[in-house]
Write an enzyme that holds these catalytic residues in place. Structure first.
Site, PDB file in Angstrom:
ATOM      1  N   ASP A  32       0.855  -1.181   0.000  1.00 31.94           N
ATOM      2  CA  ASP A  32       0.000   0.000   0.000  1.00 31.94           C
ATOM      3  C   ASP A  32       0.901   1.244   0.000  1.00 31.94           C
ATOM      4  OD1 ASP A  32      -2.259   1.655   0.330  1.00 31.94           O
ATOM      5  OD2 ASP A  32      -2.157   1.504   2.512  1.00 31.94           O
ATOM      6  N   PHE A  33       0.300   2.427  -0.173  1.00 29.95           N
ATOM      7  CA  PHE A  33       1.085   3.661  -0.147  1.00 29.95           C
ATOM      8  C   PHE A  33       0.868   4.431   1.151  1.00 29.95           C
ATOM      9  CE2 PHE A  33       1.819   8.176  -0.874  1.00 29.95           C
ATOM     10  CZ  PHE A  33       3.117   8.149  -1.365  1.00 29.95           C
ATOM     11  N   ASP A  34      -0.303   5.054   1.317  1.00 29.48           N
ATOM     12  CA  ASP A  34      -0.564   5.894   2.495  1.00 29.48           C
ATOM     13  C   ASP A  34      -0.565   5.051   3.768  1.00 29.48           C
ATOM     14  OD1 ASP A  34      -1.413   8.768   1.517  1.00 29.48           O
ATOM     15  OD2 ASP A  34      -2.310   7.333   0.131  1.00 29.48           O
ATOM     16  N   ASP A  77      -1.817  -0.955   5.868  1.00 29.54           N
ATOM     17  CA  ASP A  77      -2.173  -0.494   7.212  1.00 29.54           C
ATOM     18  C   ASP A  77      -3.657  -0.309   7.458  1.00 29.54           C
ATOM     19  OD1 ASP A  77      -2.604   2.978   7.345  1.00 29.54           O
ATOM     20  OD2 ASP A  77      -2.302   1.892   5.481  1.00 29.54           O
TER      21      ASP A  77
END
Length: 301
Positions: free
Chosen positions: A62-64, A242
């Site tokens: 994932d990124f954020d 997350d």
């Protein structure tokens, strides 16, 4: 986001018992996966053992909240330089594939990560870029006009608040992180607007002080992960994320892969947990050094 040190999670040590589901019970309780960076080194050794018997590694993240810390301003997050370099190191290995799977729009995600030669899935997989080509889910395309109307209506309703709507072309995110006391009002506004404009056309999901609106189609990060890894049956897929939207990817992995939750690790289907985005830097450093060394052992066995 957990505030523990990146050196290891308190409460998970060598005295924890392993339950029938493979998770360690003890001070952390039975519902939390074991800390990957614990004092024993056993979880990392287990991942290395799996890499040493795999034909390759498919590393997905994932990124954020993972490659970058979460910020109230969605335009602010940037990938940590060490994370970018580690992903490039992984990409350059001939038996590794890398993908970033995010809720961000693909047009925002790709330049924000800034790495060529990897796969990207934006809008929770409704947009996919790989091998130089972009595909968009046909149902998402069909419902863009309704989404435009929903976004316009919500922008009017939230105009005098600290909440705002992020239009991502085929999906939308309604943010109330700057005004958490308005959570109930935001959820009500989203529900009423969708019911009036396209009652069966969109699904609502909840993230960290956000509401996600996506077309009502059987597609999520888990489906995107399955699509991207379909041609590597004997490779080890790894997913790091997350948020609640990452749970679909953890569930999709099942026993065939390794899921790593970034945060407290409560109510997650992931196999392991690490503390926070700074711990992701440590994780990526491990993968592009010791992880690749384990993978190389499999080729010489």
């Amino acid at each position: 986001m957990a505030g523990e040190s990146t050196g290891g999670d308190a409460g998970t040590g060598s005295d924890g018992e392993t339950g029938s589901d493979g998770r360690r019970a003890g001070a952390d309780g039975p519902d939390r996966p074991p800390a990957l960076f614990d004092e024993t080194g056993e979880p990392l050794a287990a991942v290395a053992d799996r890499l040493a018997t795999a034909d390759g590694l498919f590393f997905c993240t994932d990124f954020d909240g993972t490659l970058s810390a979460i910020d109230e301003d969605p335009d602010a997050p940037e990938i940590a330089p060490d994370n970018r370099e580690a992903l490039r190191e992984l990409r350059d290995h001939d038996r590794v594939r890398v993908a970033v799977i995010s809720g961000r729009e693909l047009a925002d995600l790709r330049p924000r990560v800034g790495i060529e030669g990897i796969a990207y899935a934006g809008n929770h997989g409704l947009e996919v870029f790989r091998d130089g080509a972009t595909t968009v889910h046909p149902v998402a395309k069909k419902r863009q006009r309704d989404l435009e109307r929903i976004v316009a209506d919500l922008e009017d309703r939230l105009a005098d608040t600290d909440c705002f709507v992020e239009d991502k072309s085929v999906s939308a995110t309604i943010h109330y992180r700057a005004a958490p006391e308005r959570a109930e009002a935001v959820h009500t506004a989203v529900e009423e607007t969708v019911e009036r404009i396209a009652p069966s056309g969109f699904e609502r999901s909840v993230g960290k002080e956000i509401v996600e609106l996506t077309p009502a189609v059987a597609w999520d990060k888990g489906a995107a992960l399955s699509l991207l890894t379909a041609e590597q049956d004997d490779w080890l897929p790894v997913y790091v994320g997350d948020d609640t939207t990452d749970e679909a990817a953890f569930r999709e992995l099942g026993e065939r892969g390794v899921g790593i939750h970034v945060g407290a690790g409560e109510e997650t289907a992931a196999d392991y947990r690490i503390d926070n985005p700074p711990a992701v830097e440590r994780l990526l450093d491990w993968f592009h050094t010791e992880g690749l060394a384990a993978l190389d052992r499999s080729s010489s066995a």
